[in-house]
Design a protein around this motif. Structure first.
Motif, PDB file in Angstrom:
ATOM      1  N   TYR A 125       1.254  10.365  -9.474  1.00 21.70           N
ATOM      2  CA  TYR A 125       1.882  11.551  -8.903  1.00 21.70           C
ATOM      3  C   TYR A 125       1.935  11.512  -7.381  1.00 21.70           C
ATOM      4  CZ  TYR A 125       1.458  13.346 -13.612  1.00 21.70           C
ATOM      5  OH  TYR A 125       1.553  13.506 -14.961  1.00 21.70           O
ATOM      6  N   ASP A 126       1.001  10.782  -6.733  1.00 22.61           N
ATOM      7  CA  ASP A 126       1.054  10.732  -5.267  1.00 22.61           C
ATOM      8  C   ASP A 126       1.785   9.498  -4.746  1.00 22.61           C
ATOM      9  OD1 ASP A 126      -0.725   8.575  -5.257  1.00 22.61           O
ATOM     10  OD2 ASP A 126      -2.409   9.708  -4.453  1.00 22.61           O
ATOM     11  N   GLY A 127       2.247   8.630  -5.647  1.00 22.16           N
ATOM     12  CA  GLY A 127       3.054   7.489  -5.243  1.00 22.16           C
ATOM     13  C   GLY A 127       2.264   6.233  -4.927  1.00 22.16           C
ATOM     14  N   THR A 128       0.942   6.276  -5.044  1.00 19.00           N
ATOM     15  CA  THR A 128       0.111   5.102  -4.812  1.00 19.00           C
ATOM     16  C   THR A 128       0.356   4.099  -5.941  1.00 19.00           C
ATOM     17  OG1 THR A 128      -1.558   6.569  -3.865  1.00 19.00           O
ATOM     18  CG2 THR A 128      -2.271   4.349  -4.429  1.00 19.00           C
ATOM     19  N   PRO A 129       0.328   2.793  -5.641  1.00 21.17           N
ATOM     20  CA  PRO A 129       0.495   1.809  -6.726  1.00 21.17           C
ATOM     21  C   PRO A 129      -0.584   1.984  -7.800  1.00 21.17           C
ATOM     22  CG  PRO A 129       0.661   0.742  -4.591  1.00 21.17           C
ATOM     23  CD  PRO A 129       0.235   2.161  -4.329  1.00 21.17           C
ATOM     24  N   LEU A 130      -0.178   1.854  -9.042  1.00 21.15           N
ATOM     25  CA  LEU A 130      -1.098   2.011 -10.162  1.00 21.15           C
ATOM     26  C   LEU A 130      -2.077   0.851 -10.225  1.00 21.15           C
ATOM     27  CD1 LEU A 130       1.388   3.163 -12.936  1.00 21.15           C
ATOM     28  CD2 LEU A 130      -0.175   4.580 -11.621  1.00 21.15           C
TER      29      LEU A 130
END
Length: 173
Positions: A158-163
């Motif tokens: 949801y915050d756009g950080t790489p999984l």
């Protein structure tokens, strides 16, 4: 006279807008979950497949507008000690506040019971919806409470950080 009329119109519009926003936030988007469709599951130790538990006196609310608006209360005959020995515990869960009209779910009270050790929180189902876990708190007195928690994969998605490597791929939109 036109100044007074304009002020009255603005005041009426402000009260109407404020009342509408309050109603929409607290009442409009929630639906009651029918008790006859209610099923509470816990994930056993050594497994990733949730198993239903026996419940009674179910009350629940949900909303399609957000995956974390689900709240439920129930009773169970499952002893807390047996649940701890059988099902996966869920760390760092904190109950989300429910609307005031949903009286059975007192988030500060539930949180205090968890903190005092009078209740334990279990994994109901991991990734119930992508990035959202269903968690179940059970008290020593046989009361149960259910809500949804955003898991690590959900927070990063949801915050756009790489999984991370341990996160499943997100669903296609």
């Amino acid at each position: 006279m036109t100044g007074r009329t304009l002020i009255l119109i603005l005041l009426f519009a402000a009260v109407l807008a404020g009342g509408s926003m309050y109603y929409l936030q607290v009442y409009a988007f929630y639906d009651e979950v029918p008790a006859d469709n209610a099923q509470i599951s816990l994930t056993p130790l050594g497994s990733d497949t949730p198993e239903p538990i026996e419940i009674s006196n179910f009350e629940g609310i949900d909303s399609e507008s957000s995956p974390i608006r689900y709240r439920a209360c129930f009773r169970t005959e499952l002893p807390l000690e047996e649940a701890v020995d059988t099902y996966k515990l869920y760390d760092d869960a904190s109950p989300r506040v429910a609307p005031g009209w949903f009286g059975c779910f007192d988030a500060p009270g539930i949180g205090q019971m968890i903190e005092d050790g009078r209740a334990d929180v279990f994994l109901g189902e991991r990734n119930f919806e992508y990035g959202i876990d269903r968690v179940v708190a059970i008290t020593a007195e046989g009361f149960g409470y259910v809500w949804h928690e955003i898991n690590d994969c959900g927070e990063t998605a949801y915050d756009g950080t790489p999984l991370g490597e341990d996160c499943p791929p997100p669903p296609e939109r």
